[in-house]
Design an enzyme around this catalytic site. Structure first.
Site, short mmCIF file in Angstrom:
data_model
loop_
_atom_site.label_atom_id
_atom_site.label_comp_id
_atom_site.label_asym_id
_atom_site.label_seq_id
_atom_site.Cartn_x
_atom_site.Cartn_y
_atom_site.Cartn_z
N ARG A 77 20.60 41.83 22.46
CA ARG A 77 21.43 41.92 23.66
C ARG A 77 21.89 43.34 23.91
NH1 ARG A 77 26.18 37.95 22.85
NH2 ARG A 77 26.78 38.86 24.85
N GLN A 112 35.40 40.42 31.14
CA GLN A 112 35.01 39.63 29.96
C GLN A 112 33.66 40.12 29.45
OE1 GLN A 112 36.00 35.14 30.67
NE2 GLN A 112 35.61 36.07 32.68
N ASN A 113 33.03 40.99 30.21
CA ASN A 113 31.68 41.45 29.88
C ASN A 113 31.73 42.51 28.79
OD1 ASN A 113 30.86 39.73 31.87
ND2 ASN A 113 30.58 41.33 33.42
N ASP A 115 28.97 44.62 28.34
CA ASP A 115 27.78 45.44 28.61
C ASP A 115 28.09 46.87 29.06
OD1 ASP A 115 27.38 43.41 31.61
OD2 ASP A 115 28.56 45.23 31.34
N HIS A 130 37.04 41.30 25.88
CA HIS A 130 36.24 40.74 24.78
C HIS A 130 35.42 41.82 24.06
CE1 HIS A 130 36.49 36.67 27.08
NE2 HIS A 130 37.62 36.99 26.47
N GLY A 200 32.30 36.36 39.48
CA GLY A 200 31.20 36.06 38.57
C GLY A 200 31.62 35.47 37.25
N THR A 201 32.65 34.59 37.28
CA THR A 201 33.04 33.94 36.03
C THR A 201 33.18 32.44 36.25
OG1 THR A 201 34.64 33.84 34.22
CG2 THR A 201 35.51 34.43 36.39
N PRO A 227 28.55 32.27 43.50
CA PRO A 227 27.68 31.39 44.30
C PRO A 227 28.04 29.91 44.14
CG PRO A 227 26.39 32.86 42.89
CD PRO A 227 27.80 33.01 42.49
#
Ligand code: BV8
Length: 260
Positions: A77, A112-113, A115, A130, A200-201, A227
């Site tokens: 990842r 929360q990402n 990346d 996180h 997006g969560t 979405p």
């Protein structure tokens, strides 16, 4: 099927809320990075990891039982995140932060990402609730441990520090406390903002999933960008039912946030 005129009305409503905000908190989840080709937790993880459940692997117990499998998953990842690029959704939030700064409107980005795409898009003071997969540490002493520079993978698994201790990613696993500093900033921002943008969560993981409720309880307005509907939808004063890579730039254009 979502009616496009609903989207137009929602964009107008959301733009008015943003323009009148006296303090904005944004909470992002994996969905904002989906358009950067980083699978969300709800998507089946590709290839080798399709049969692994993140909630089972992302725990201290899994690391203690099988550090090799867990660190291989995280290194896979880590490299995936390193090769990803920020998308228009990340860039829009960086522009929103700059616009708020120019107007003297308090702005806090909670993610929360793990990346680090927000930082690469130009966002600053990002609150990583996180942690991050890009940094690792000695699992016993907490001292930083540097994995090879991407795209180089870790060579030997499980990775060990010079002290011979196991190395682990600097993320928060299920069952672990969030970084106290991050919790402090988030609590203060959530308690004082009047607009909360959830992007997006799936709003399933606590304590982050409880922030919108807290804002709503003190009279703040919640906006959802997703979405799909989530447990948070019922709280939302406005919903932008679509991809953040499209909806966030459209929102900022409608709100007159230049430079998007
Ligand atoms: C804590 C880092 C105090 C690691 C993550 C029993 C024992 C112990 C704890 C608990 C327990 N029961 C409950 C808890 C609390 C637990 C929890 O909430 N569990 C859940 C499952 C109920 N929380 C914790 O353990 C937290 N710590 O509470 O400490 C404590 C301690 C001990 C005992 C009690 C309490 C720590 C939680 C942090 C876990 N670490 N990540 C790693 O990455 O490997 S969580 C990880 O999963 C993410 O960080 C994120 O938080 C979560 C995934 O959620 P999302 O980001 O929302 O992603 P998801 O895939 O679910 O959804 C994507 C969304 O995007 C969808 O809605 C989709 O529609 C949308 N989308 C898709 N495409 C797009 C889009 N949106 C916009 N645009 C698009 N293009």
């Amino acid at each position: 099927m979502h009616d496009p005129s609903d989207t137009e009305a929602a964009l107008d409503r959301t733009a008015a809320i943003v323009r009148s905000a006296s303090g904005i908190v944004v909470l992002t989840g994996a969905g904002i990075s989906a358009e950067s080709r980083i699978p969300t937790y709800r998507d089946a993880m590709e290839g080798l990891w399709a049969s692994f459940d993140p909630q089972r692997l992302a725990t201290p117990e899994a690391f203690a039982a099988d550090p090799e499998t867990v660190t291989r998953w995280y290194d896979f990842r880590r490299l995936r995140c390193a090769e990803a690029e920020p998308n228009p959704g990340h860039l829009a939030l960086a522009a929103l932060q700059a616009w708020c700064a120019a107007r003297g409107t308090p702005f806090t980005l909670l993610t929360q990402n793990v990346d680090r795409l927000h930082q690469r898009a130009g966002s600053t003071d990002v609150v990583e609730l996180h942690g991050t997969i890009m940094a690792w540490r000695d699992a016993e002493t907490g001292e930083p441990w540097s994995p090879p520079e991407p795209p180089e993978p870790i060579r030997d698994f499980p990775p060990r520090t010079d002290r011979g201790h196991l190395a682990r990613p600097d993320v928060v696993w299920f069952g672990e406390m969030l970084p106290p500093a991050a919790v402090g900033i988030a609590s203060e921002a959530v308690g004082s903002c009047d607009v909360f943008l959830s992007v997006g969560t799936s709003s399933q993981v606590y304590p982050a999933a409880g922030f919108a409720e807290a804002v709503s309880r003190h009279g703040g307005r919640v906006i959802e960008v997703n979405p799909e509907s989530t447990p948070l939808t019922r709280l939302a004063a406005a919903v932008l039912r679509g991809r953040s890579g499209a909806m966030l730039p459209a929102l900022l254009a409608r709100a007159g946030v230049v430079g998007v």
